[in-house]
Design an enzyme around this catalytic site. Sequence first.
Site, PDB file in Angstrom:
ATOM      1  N   THR B 347      43.347  34.292  30.962  1.00  0.00           N
ATOM      2  CA  THR B 347      44.690  34.816  30.691  1.00  0.00           C
ATOM      3  C   THR B 347      45.794  33.809  31.021  1.00  0.00           C
ATOM      4  OG1 THR B 347      44.545  35.860  32.846  1.00  0.00           O
ATOM      5  CG2 THR B 347      44.124  37.247  30.945  1.00  0.00           C
ATOM      6  N   SER B 373      53.216  34.098  36.015  1.00  0.00           N
ATOM      7  CA  SER B 373      53.212  34.196  34.569  1.00  0.00           C
ATOM      8  C   SER B 373      53.391  32.772  34.067  1.00  0.00           C
ATOM      9  CB  SER B 373      54.358  35.080  34.106  1.00  0.00           C
ATOM     10  OG  SER B 373      54.462  35.010  32.716  1.00  0.00           O
ATOM     11  N   ARG B 374      52.357  32.243  33.399  1.00  0.00           N
ATOM     12  CA  ARG B 374      52.387  30.807  33.077  1.00  0.00           C
ATOM     13  C   ARG B 374      53.292  30.474  31.904  1.00  0.00           C
ATOM     14  NH1 ARG B 374      46.542  31.329  33.841  1.00  0.00           N
ATOM     15  NH2 ARG B 374      46.296  31.162  36.075  1.00  0.00           N
ATOM     16  N   VAL B 375      53.493  31.429  31.004  1.00  0.00           N
ATOM     17  CA  VAL B 375      54.284  31.084  29.816  1.00  0.00           C
ATOM     18  C   VAL B 375      55.502  31.982  29.613  1.00  0.00           C
ATOM     19  CG1 VAL B 375      52.361  30.073  28.558  1.00  0.00           C
ATOM     20  CG2 VAL B 375      52.800  32.496  28.338  1.00  0.00           C
TER      21      VAL B 375
END
Lengths: 132, 510
Positions: B347, B373-375
């Site tokens: 994810t 939250s990476r993006v």
Amino acid sequence: MRISKQARRIAKELFTLCRVDGRLDEGRVRAVVGRLVNTRPRGYAGILHHFKRLVELDFARRAARVESAFPLPAELRQGVQTSLTRRYGAGLHFTFLEKPELLGGLRVQVGSDVYDGTIAGRLAALAARFQT
Amino acid sequence: MSNLLQEIESQIAGLQTGLQRQNVGIVREIGDGVARIEGLTDAMMNEMLDFGNGVMGLALNLEETEVGAIILGDYTGIKEGQEVRTTGKLLQVPVGKGLLGRVVNTLGEPLDGKGPIRADTAYPVEKIAPGIIKRRSVNQPVQTGIMAIDAMIPIGRGQRELIIGDRSTGKTTLGLDTMINNARLNRAAEEAGDKDYRPLYSIYVAIGQKQSNIANVIRVLEEHGALPYTIVVVAAASDSATSQYLAPFAGCAMGEWFMDHGMDALIIYDDLSKHATAYRQVSLVLKRPSGREAYPGDVFYLHSRLLERSARLNEKYGNGSLTALPIIETQMGDVSAYIPTNVISITDGQIYLETDLFYQGVRPAISVGLSVSRVGSAAQIKAMKQVAGRIKGDLAQFRELAAFAQFGSDLDAKTQALIARGRRIVEIFKQPQYRPVPVELQVAILWAVQNNFLDDVPVEQVKTFQHRLSEFLTTRKAELLARIAREREIKPDLAEALKAALTEFKQLTA
């Protein structure tokens, strides 16, 4: 019975050796079985069982079952045999069966392929279509 | 009468009169929803098999002499020696807007007693994910309505954000809140006739859950008016392992239809731990070799191929998106177990819920340190970025200093101020379930925190202050909130207006 991986592999190798031009040679099969029974190598029972199953499956693949409501005349049988041999190659084992419940037409099964041209089959297909 | 005759005629005309070749096999073994079939030399991987009497199966193992198939539906009527036919079709489910507001099973058949489903399109359950040419990076937000998430762990449309935590820590509630908030936004845009707003449809996939829990979820969705924008796919604990294994893929196919038609959809897989368990069961009965924790070797691929199907497509391919919120249940907070680590690595971030926080009354119990939250930050609206930019840092510092909090008086003024700020932020982020907060209100409240309007409010009264402020802003300063929603950025004049509104509020409550 539980058959070991090694026994399966050996049986498969023996089965491959029994094939001549893509078809199973009955003489070779008999020779292999005779040799196995006489010499009794390690795990021979397992090998024999798996070998028998492979032969059985090969027979089933080459078995042609022709079912009809009434006995087929000799020339029609010949015609069916010729056309199936043309399609599947030589070496088919033919069985002709009578099944009055088919009402009419022919049902041909070669290995796992089925050609159902019987009246009973068409009625069943029609019934299924009305159900959906 | 003539209609009936025409119907019968068309049915008869549709029948193929010529001989058709069919491929058949014989059932050799049947048990636990799995059949081993001899013959079927033409069977394809994942092909539907017809067992007769309306029972279908799915070919999963193509072996040298046999085919291993899972049965979809009731397998008790199948007997050894029974004939099985190939159909030449892959497993499909109905898709389209006709499914919205409905509760369906894995095969897309209705379970809610609201009549047949009107859908003229079907999608294959297994499909290869969109490739790199079709994709673009996320740039539109999914407003969850949960302040802590929208501020610190923002989610973008097309993102895959894992929700992970122990049992009963509020994982499903996070998903439900998001669905409710988006239903509210969809309805508001519909009523206002806003053509620019892109509605976000939701798909909730319940895997291996108790029927009572599923009924509760449906009730909550109905009560909050979210069901008309939602599809619920149910494979309950009492359903066969095979339908539990296929349910997420079926739900994903329904979501893909929205994505392919330039719309946005959100899919919640609740939960993938039970999905992995169901797949393990199916694999073991099919006698596939087992690996770690008896899961089959392809359990990673099982989840990666599912989650890769969530994507944001670029303008050339319709600009649609499918956002995924998979849920994973951990045991005793162990995120390093097999399935959790697999899904974490697939994810684009995770929201980690902690039992300790939950029982301390911090709800939603989001652990700020472990959640990322990476993006998603690329999709956050500018106003939120302006007010929330420093909050995660402030909270992290607060957690570090929290241990010293008990020696309160011995600390220097700066540290005390940081701790006081942290405590207030924690209070602000507490939020009751099923009550999502609109993003403009979130911005206004966080702006008040950042600009020291809460510093003189005692910590235990922060929540009351927040309620009153929310009420004041929504009832008396609705225009200001509408302006934030419209401009999506806090410019100096908007900041002035916010300052004036907050000063007025403080004077009123003083």
